[in-house]
Design a protein around this motif. Structure first.
Motif, PDB file in Angstrom:
ATOM      1  N   SER B   5      24.279  40.058  59.979  1.00  0.00           N
ATOM      2  CA  SER B   5      25.240  40.236  61.062  1.00  0.00           C
ATOM      3  C   SER B   5      24.876  41.356  62.002  1.00  0.00           C
ATOM      4  O   SER B   5      25.388  41.407  63.110  1.00  0.00           O
ATOM      5  CB  SER B   5      26.629  40.531  60.491  1.00  0.00           C
ATOM      6  N   TYR B  49      28.829  44.392  58.726  1.00  0.00           N
ATOM      7  CA  TYR B  49      29.011  43.699  59.996  1.00  0.00           C
ATOM      8  C   TYR B  49      28.448  44.458  61.197  1.00  0.00           C
ATOM      9  O   TYR B  49      28.133  43.853  62.213  1.00  0.00           O
ATOM     10  CB  TYR B  49      30.505  43.428  60.208  1.00  0.00           C
ATOM     11  N   PRO B  89      38.527  43.956  59.193  1.00  0.00           N
ATOM     12  CA  PRO B  89      37.073  44.191  59.217  1.00  0.00           C
ATOM     13  C   PRO B  89      36.654  45.094  60.371  1.00  0.00           C
ATOM     14  O   PRO B  89      37.181  44.986  61.476  1.00  0.00           O
ATOM     15  CB  PRO B  89      36.507  42.784  59.378  1.00  0.00           C
ATOM     16  N   THR B 107      39.206  44.484  64.295  1.00  0.00           N
ATOM     17  CA  THR B 107      40.083  43.431  64.797  1.00  0.00           C
ATOM     18  C   THR B 107      41.554  43.776  64.576  1.00  0.00           C
ATOM     19  O   THR B 107      42.422  43.036  65.008  1.00  0.00           O
ATOM     20  CB  THR B 107      39.748  42.092  64.115  1.00  0.00           C
ATOM     21  N   MET B 150      39.412  40.934  72.662  1.00  0.00           N
ATOM     22  CA  MET B 150      39.460  39.478  72.694  1.00  0.00           C
ATOM     23  C   MET B 150      40.540  38.952  73.626  1.00  0.00           C
ATOM     24  O   MET B 150      40.942  37.795  73.501  1.00  0.00           O
ATOM     25  CB  MET B 150      39.644  38.940  71.270  1.00  0.00           C
ATOM     26  N   GLY B 175      37.228  34.244  71.303  1.00  0.00           N
ATOM     27  CA  GLY B 175      37.067  33.853  69.914  1.00  0.00           C
ATOM     28  C   GLY B 175      35.837  34.407  69.226  1.00  0.00           C
ATOM     29  O   GLY B 175      35.682  34.257  68.023  1.00  0.00           O
ATOM     30  N   PHE B 176      34.952  35.050  69.964  1.00  0.00           N
ATOM     31  CA  PHE B 176      33.696  35.467  69.357  1.00  0.00           C
ATOM     32  C   PHE B 176      33.541  36.980  69.418  1.00  0.00           C
ATOM     33  O   PHE B 176      34.134  37.649  70.253  1.00  0.00           O
ATOM     34  CB  PHE B 176      32.512  34.805  70.079  1.00  0.00           C
ATOM     35  N   SER B 177      32.712  37.458  68.510  1.00  0.00           N
ATOM     36  CA  SER B 177      32.420  38.879  68.460  1.00  0.00           C
ATOM     37  C   SER B 177      31.226  39.131  69.376  1.00  0.00           C
ATOM     38  O   SER B 177      30.083  38.942  68.995  1.00  0.00           O
ATOM     39  CB  SER B 177      32.080  39.243  67.017  1.00  0.00           C
TER      40      SER B 177
END
Lengths: 473, 284
Positions: B5, B49, B89, B107, B150, B175-177
């Motif tokens: 990641s 991550y 996370p 998040t 986001m 929706g994405f990192s």
């Protein structure tokens, strides 16, 4: 940058408790670098260890001496480190690659070896039972200039008997400690008969001399500004002096005054002092005691004792104050451990919850006029965005918060070595600030690297589910 | 086989750290491609991550799905501190340019500033709407932090006053990192961020206006990074694209100084050998 957010300035400016104990062999000698991010330590077996104060781990190990290290000195840029040992030699290390940059042999054990504050190829050394020398390394073959220990005599017309007597006295003068002035224009030297000499490094002559105490001068230290001198002597008294501006153009060597400011001593216990150091600003003087466990801290302004630090159950030798923080490093004589004394700032709980502020006492809350008015969401967002009209500078670094005022110095970055082997750091008890957990690393130090971690914080919550992870995929 | 990641360059560019779903962080020698250490850095209880090296390269910060931030002594491979950082996370982490501060985001909507030396939380930044934050980075001078949230916004926080100084919008991020960075061309700072519609969007830092949109990828563009006049982006189409800044003609000199980024200079397909990987080697 953290200075912007901390209120550490509210904390006291001298250390209070031991925050770390580190050990690599038996340490006899310590020195912080100028920036204060590395600590050099010299061991009994002649190894020099460079510690990273951010990680409290070993950054480099330098092997080359075969006898106990007596003196350490950093170059201004932090790249070169001069170490001197009882085995008659001094080594200038290049920390860029951990090699011996130069090695200089003497004819006796070395008391102190101090690098010139601006030129890492020039140093002055005081040697046991020998004349002190000024060593110039700019040529491939080092040049040693012998410096005098005895002052010049004004009475040239004295009779032969007096002269002979004086010559005998002069022969007994031996320099025991040397230090450069901040500009590097002069050398201050202390002798075994309690004299303080000012030596011109160009002419190699003593331009001023005075008897400042009745016994051997063991340590000389200057503050960062160079205006105060600290002298430790075997007569059990620590003295501070005001140093005149020796680099003044109209310096008249006959009228130099070095007025005594304070005498620190323990009149009751008649203690003598192993080693002394100035605090970062020179506001405090700290000393380790002979045959005693405490460290003493005096405040220089009033000349009063402010604190006796009691910690490890052993006598402590060399102590050094961090160049700009309230941090002391002291090494124990018996175990050879390095004790790091520092202040711990408490966690501010309001930092964790931005909606809350810490208040000293109750505050009556007064409601704002429009506090509960309802506005349409779009209007709030628009108003918020309209408020963002400030000019933002994201590129210019604010240098005022930095410690290194002369940025002209070449930036040296200590290499990160992976092959140091098992670290010698010994953290049996690490002061843990609130909210952080530190693991003891004894097992790791002995058995190479330890895969298991005992970390209670993260275990209490279940790991996030795999489905939420997949959003990145 | 575990997914990776996060990767991070050591500041001397000799070492790469990778964080993976097997909870391990591995340090790699760039030249030989071999691990620097016989054993990986183990300690996280869940997927690693995000990663960041300190500017001196002596400390590695890692964020994980176990909601903690770990600070590692890189030389000894030893866990120095574990910070109970978030309640979700940890999605992004960065060091300030002088190494004294660490910023982490999650998040859970919080962005936290930590003191590297004491491990204490110095500030928590949270927006009223509390959108999940996916990535965070310090401004080049370390005075502000940029948070990617986001709700399709980037927010530039002044962490001393705890207020949002600028909000940048115009891209899609729901929706994405995703993550981007600061850059500067001819002394003018800009912000580069990827968008879920495959574009790369560049903003002027001061007036919040979009100065350029570059068609980057088919599908989502995940990450973009800038080094001097070179920019690289990664997308869902499995490609890494490298861009080069072209100075505009003197006659039509653009006031923002960042217009004129060319179309993609070269494409690096992941399946092919990385011929042009010299271009993406340095990370500032």
């Amino acid at each position: 940058m953290n200075l912007l957010l901390s209120d550490d300035y509210l904390l006291q400016d001298y250390p209070e408790n031991i925050t770390n104990t580190i050990r690599s062999g038996h340490t006899t000698c310590l020195r912080f670098n100028r920036k204060g991010d590395y600590l050099a330590s010299g061991r009994v077996d002649g190894t020099v260890v460079v510690w990273d104060l951010e990680t409290m781990g070993v950054a480099q190990k330098l092997r080359g001496h075969r006898a106990a290290i007596t003196s350490l000195s950093w170059s201004r840029c932090g790249r070169y480190l001069l170490s001197a040992c009882q085995g008659w030699r001094a080594v200038l290390w290049d920390l860029e690659n951990g090699t011996r940059f130069r090695e200089v042999r003497f004819r006796a054990p070395i008391y102190t070896a101090e690098l010139h504050p601006w030129n890492h190829k020039l140093f002055v050394a005081s040697v046991f039972d020998e004349a002190p020398s000024l060593v110039d390394l700019s040529d491939p073959n080092d040049v040693k200039h012998t410096l005098p220990s005895a002052p010049r005599r004004a009475n040239a017309d004295a009779d032969a008997a007096t002269k002979e007597k004086q010559a005998k006295e002069d022969a007994k003068q031996m320099t025991t400690a040397t230090v450069w002035t901040v500009t590097g224009d002069h050398i201050l030297a202390g002798t075994n008969k309690g004299r303080l000499n000012i030596i011109d490094p160009n002419t190699h002559e003593i331009i001023w001399s005075e008897k400042i105490c009745s016994s051997v001068v063991t340590t000389l230290r200057l503050t960062g500004s160079g205006r105060e001198l600290l002298a430790n002597s075997q007569d059990r008294i620590i003295r501070t002096f005001h140093v005149p501006n020796l680099s003044a153009e109209d310096l008249d060597t006959d009228t130099i005054q070095m007025p005594l400011e304070h005498k620190f001593q323990d009149v009751v216990n008649r203690l003598s002092w192993n080693h002394v150091t100035f605090s970062a600003t020179g506001e405090y003087v700290a000393a380790s005691t002979y045959n005693n466990h405490e460290l003493y801290i005096w405040e220089r302004n009033h000349g009063s004792l402010v604190r006796m630090l009691e910690g490890p159950k052993e006598e402590q030798g060399v102590i050094e104050w961090h160049p700009h923080r309230a941090m002391l490093a002291a090494c124990g004589l018996e175990t050879g451990r390095i004790y790091i004394w520092s202040v711990t700032s408490p966690q501010r709980w309001s930092a964790l919850a931005p909606d809350f502020v810490e208040v000293e006492e109750n505050v009556e809350y007064i409601e704002r006029e429009d506090e509960f008015d309802i506005h349409p969401q779009e209007e709030i967002v628009k108003r918020r965005l309209d408020l963002e009209d400030e000019d933002i500078d994201v590129l210019t670094t604010d240098l005022r918060k930095g410690y290194d005022e002369d940025s002209g110095v070449t930036d040296f970055r200590m290499p990160v070595l992976y092959d140091l082997g098992a670290s010698d750091s010994e953290e049996e008890f690490v002061a843990v600030s609130t909210g952080t957990v530190r693991r003891r690393s004894m097992g790791e130090a002995e058995g190479g690297e330890d895969a298991e971690e005992d970390k209670p914080t993260a275990g209490k919550k279940p790991p996030a589910s795999k489905s939420s992870k997949s959003k990145k995929k | 086989m575990a997914g990776i990641s996060a990767v991070a360059w050591a500041p001397d560019s000799k070492t790469i750290a990778s964080g993976s779903d097997d909870k391990a962080i591995r340090l790699w020698d760039r030249v030989t491609g071999r691990p620097m250490k016989p054993k990986p850095l183990l300690g996280h209880h869940s997927y690693v991550y995000c990663l960041a090296f300190s500017p001196k390269g002596n400390i590695l910060a890692s964020g994980s799905y176990d909601e903690a931030v770990f600070l590692w002594d890189v030389r000894a491979g030893r866990l120095m501190r574990s910070l109970p950082a978030h309640s979700d996370p940890v999605s992004g982490i960065d060091f300030s340019q002088d190494g004294t501060l660490v910023v982490s985001c999650s998040t859970d909507g919080l962005t936290r500033i930590w003191d590297t030396s004491t491990g204490q939380c110095l500030r928590t930044l949270v927006h009223e709407d509390n959108p999940p934050i996916t990535s965070v980075c310090f401004a080049p001078n370390g005075r502000y932090v940029l948070a990617f949230s986001m709700d399709s916004c980037l927010r530039l926080w002044d962490y001393v006053s705890g207020t949002v100084k600028k909000t940048y919008s115009g891209h899609t991020n729901e929706g994405f990192s995703i993550g981007g960075c600061f850059g500067s061309v001819q002394g003018e700072p800009f912000i580069a961020a990827p968008s879920e519609d495959g574009e790369i969007v560049l903003w002027d830092v001061k007036n919040k206006e979009v100065v350029q949109r570059i068609k980057g990828h088919n599908g989502v563009c995940f990450w973009v990074d800038v080094h001097e006049d070179t920019m690289a982006s990664a997308g869902q189409d499995g490609r890494i694209r490298v861009y080069k800044h072209q100075s505009p003609e003197p006659a039509v000199k653009d006031i923002n100084g960042v217009a004129g980024v060319d179309e993609a200079l070269s494409d690096l397909a992941v399946t092919e050998p990385l011929i042009k990987n010299e271009d993406i080697k340095q990370e500032t």
